[in-house]
Design an enzyme around this catalytic site. Structure first.
Site, mmCIF file in Angstrom:
data_model
loop_
_atom_site.group_PDB
_atom_site.id
_atom_site.type_symbol
_atom_site.label_atom_id
_atom_site.label_comp_id
_atom_site.label_asym_id
_atom_site.label_seq_id
_atom_site.Cartn_x
_atom_site.Cartn_y
_atom_site.Cartn_z
ATOM 1 N N GLY A 1 6.042 -11.832 -15.311
ATOM 2 C CA GLY A 1 7.130 -12.798 -15.197
ATOM 3 C C GLY A 1 8.095 -12.672 -16.385
ATOM 4 O O GLY A 1 7.827 -11.938 -17.334
ATOM 5 N N LEU B 1 10.880 -2.875 -0.436
ATOM 6 C CA LEU B 1 11.907 -2.117 0.284
ATOM 7 C C LEU B 1 13.341 -2.520 -0.100
ATOM 8 O O LEU B 1 14.147 -1.648 -0.458
ATOM 9 C CB LEU B 1 11.692 -2.278 1.801
ATOM 10 C CG LEU B 1 12.696 -1.527 2.665
ATOM 11 C CD1 LEU B 1 12.566 -0.022 2.473
ATOM 12 C CD2 LEU B 1 12.516 -1.886 4.140
ATOM 13 N N ARG C 1 2.777 5.321 4.089
ATOM 14 C CA ARG C 1 2.102 4.756 2.913
ATOM 15 C C ARG C 1 0.755 4.205 3.388
ATOM 16 O O ARG C 1 0.707 3.506 4.416
ATOM 17 C CB ARG C 1 2.979 3.636 2.340
ATOM 18 C CG ARG C 1 2.514 3.093 1.013
ATOM 19 C CD ARG C 1 3.525 2.110 0.429
ATOM 20 N NE ARG C 1 3.651 0.893 1.242
ATOM 21 C CZ ARG C 1 4.431 -0.125 0.925
ATOM 22 N NH1 ARG C 1 5.183 -0.092 -0.152
ATOM 23 N NH2 ARG C 1 4.496 -1.186 1.703
ATOM 24 N N TYR D 1 -5.742 -6.395 -2.317
ATOM 25 C CA TYR D 1 -4.870 -7.543 -2.590
ATOM 26 C C TYR D 1 -5.099 -8.638 -1.539
ATOM 27 O O TYR D 1 -5.390 -9.796 -1.866
ATOM 28 C CB TYR D 1 -3.408 -7.076 -2.592
ATOM 29 C CG TYR D 1 -2.414 -8.186 -2.501
ATOM 30 C CD1 TYR D 1 -2.302 -9.131 -3.513
ATOM 31 C CD2 TYR D 1 -1.585 -8.314 -1.381
ATOM 32 C CE1 TYR D 1 -1.391 -10.174 -3.416
ATOM 33 C CE2 TYR D 1 -0.674 -9.344 -1.281
ATOM 34 C CZ TYR D 1 -0.580 -10.269 -2.296
ATOM 35 O OH TYR D 1 0.312 -11.297 -2.200
ATOM 36 N N TYR E 1 8.808 -14.092 -9.444
ATOM 37 C CA TYR E 1 9.890 -14.073 -8.445
ATOM 38 C C TYR E 1 9.889 -15.348 -7.582
ATOM 39 O O TYR E 1 10.842 -16.139 -7.631
ATOM 40 C CB TYR E 1 9.719 -12.809 -7.595
ATOM 41 C CG TYR E 1 10.648 -12.676 -6.415
ATOM 42 C CD1 TYR E 1 11.997 -13.011 -6.505
ATOM 43 C CD2 TYR E 1 10.178 -12.184 -5.190
ATOM 44 C CE1 TYR E 1 12.843 -12.866 -5.424
ATOM 45 C CE2 TYR E 1 11.010 -12.019 -4.110
ATOM 46 C CZ TYR E 1 12.349 -12.374 -4.223
ATOM 47 O OH TYR E 1 13.169 -12.222 -3.138
ATOM 48 N N ASP F 1 -0.386 0.567 5.535
ATOM 49 C CA ASP F 1 0.752 -0.160 6.121
ATOM 50 C C ASP F 1 0.541 -0.408 7.610
ATOM 51 O O ASP F 1 0.528 0.544 8.402
ATOM 52 C CB ASP F 1 2.038 0.669 5.970
ATOM 53 C CG ASP F 1 2.836 0.284 4.752
ATOM 54 O OD1 ASP F 1 2.583 -0.796 4.174
ATOM 55 O OD2 ASP F 1 3.732 1.057 4.383
#
Ligand code: UDP
Length: 329
Positions: free
Chosen positions: A36, A190, A282, A141, A11, A285
């Protein structure tokens, strides 16, 4: 001399390649095409299908091409997956970056700009967040991205390589041409999820928690257009080429929008009622993430062009309407 973009079929990578080519640069793209899409690679870029964990393939590329600098996007980037499968993140993000740096050092390529993330901060001590604030990731992450920054730092001390880490806030939007845009499988972000409702692919959007300590109770994020992110990578590479030292920059608009506000903007842009339903929070968050990007503005001369959420969501809608299944037919 060419610029090597690793993960240039993803992206943010694909949008950066479009901006580089538009600026007249010679671009080589490498991507393993696991997440990708070949269709996202600009036709004027030379494409290598390879995995950054494959040292032999990287060496072959560095021998064949005259690379003056690397922009590195090739990483796994789903927070939820990083919690259920952390070793995948250590393998792809950390081990992959280690192999890449070994190959770069061996071939004397000494400049790299790479994707870091707001997730390196974890729960912020204050907003807007400064680059000097505490980094304490709350998910794997973010942890691997912070470790990538540290790895660069040690390799820099030992081998003289110079790096810029760009800590993105919430990347969104799509290229003005409508040719490339956001396409993840599965989609977790989102804005694309909201737009699946007017696209007839989803009945409603779930709002993950409305009991956060924010004015409307929903999480606040700093949404930044992917083309503005792309421009920052080019500025960061030019900064290194002019002799700039190792550095870390936040990239955001410095303005926060709640989940409810984003849904409202999407209703206005699409003319669709977009039903929303509150569901549980979630995991992991933070309530609010807002960047201070003053450093990127003053040091790199970065000027985000798409600072209006309406324009950002319109550009995303332009892409998703025309490509309801992303690049897949
Ligand atoms: N979010 C939501 N519903 C969804 C997806 C996301 O309410 O279906 C919320 C999420 O909890 C976060 C914000 O939207 O507060 C942005 O999430 P996203 O996954 O797009 O980016 P992140 O902030 O995790 O990088």
């Amino acid at each position: 001399m060419a610029i090597l973009v690793l993960g240039g079929a993803g992206y943010i990578g694909s949008h950066t390649v479009y901006e580089l080519i538009e600026a007249g640069r010679d671009v080589v793209v490498a991507d393993n095409l696991l997440t990708g899409f070949k269709e996202a690679v600009h036709p004027k870029a030379r494409f290598y299908q390879l995995d950054i964990r494959d040292r032999g393939a990287l060496d072959t590329l560095f021998q064949a091409e005259n690379i003056e600098g690397v922009i590195h996007f090739a990483a796994s980037s789903q927070v939820g997956e990083s919690m259920s499968n952390p070793l995948k993140y250590y393998d792809n993000n950390l081990y992959g970056t280690m192999v890449l740096l070994q190959s770069m050092v061996a071939h004397g390529v000494d400049k790299i700009v790479f994707s870091s993330t707001a997730a390196t901060y974890g729960e912020p001590e204050q907003v807007p967040i400064l680059e000097t604030d505490r980094t304490q990731p709350t998910n794997c992450y973010g942890e691997t991205k912070l470790s990538m920054e540290h790895m660069m730092n040690w390799v820099s001390k030992a081998h003289g390589l110079r790096y810029v880490a760009l800590r993105y806030f919430n990347a969104c939007g799509a290229h003005a041409s409508g040719k490339i845009g956001e396409a993840h499988n599965p989609e977790t972000h989102l804005i694309p999820l909201i737009l699946q409702v007017p696209n007839g692919q989803r009945e409603k959007i779930s709002v993950f928690g409305d009991d956060y300590p924010t004015p409307d109770g929903t999480c606040i994020r700093d949404y930044i257009h992917v083309t503005d992110l792309a421009q920052a990578h080019i500025l960061a590479l030019d900064y290194l080429m002019k002799g700039g030292d190792n550095n870390v920059f936040n990239l955001g608009n410095g303005v926060g929008f709640s989940v409810n506000e984003v849904i409202e903007v999407a209703r206005a842009v699409t003319g669709h009622p977009i039903p929303a339903e509150v569901s549980p929070r979630r995991a992991g968050d933070p309530a609010q993430l807002i960047a201070s990007s003053e450093k990127a503005k003053s040091v790199l001369g970065w000027k985000p062009q798409y600072d209006d959420l309406n324009t950002i969501v319109s550009s995303a809608w332009n892409w998703h309407k025309a490509h309801p299944h992303g690049y897949e037919k």
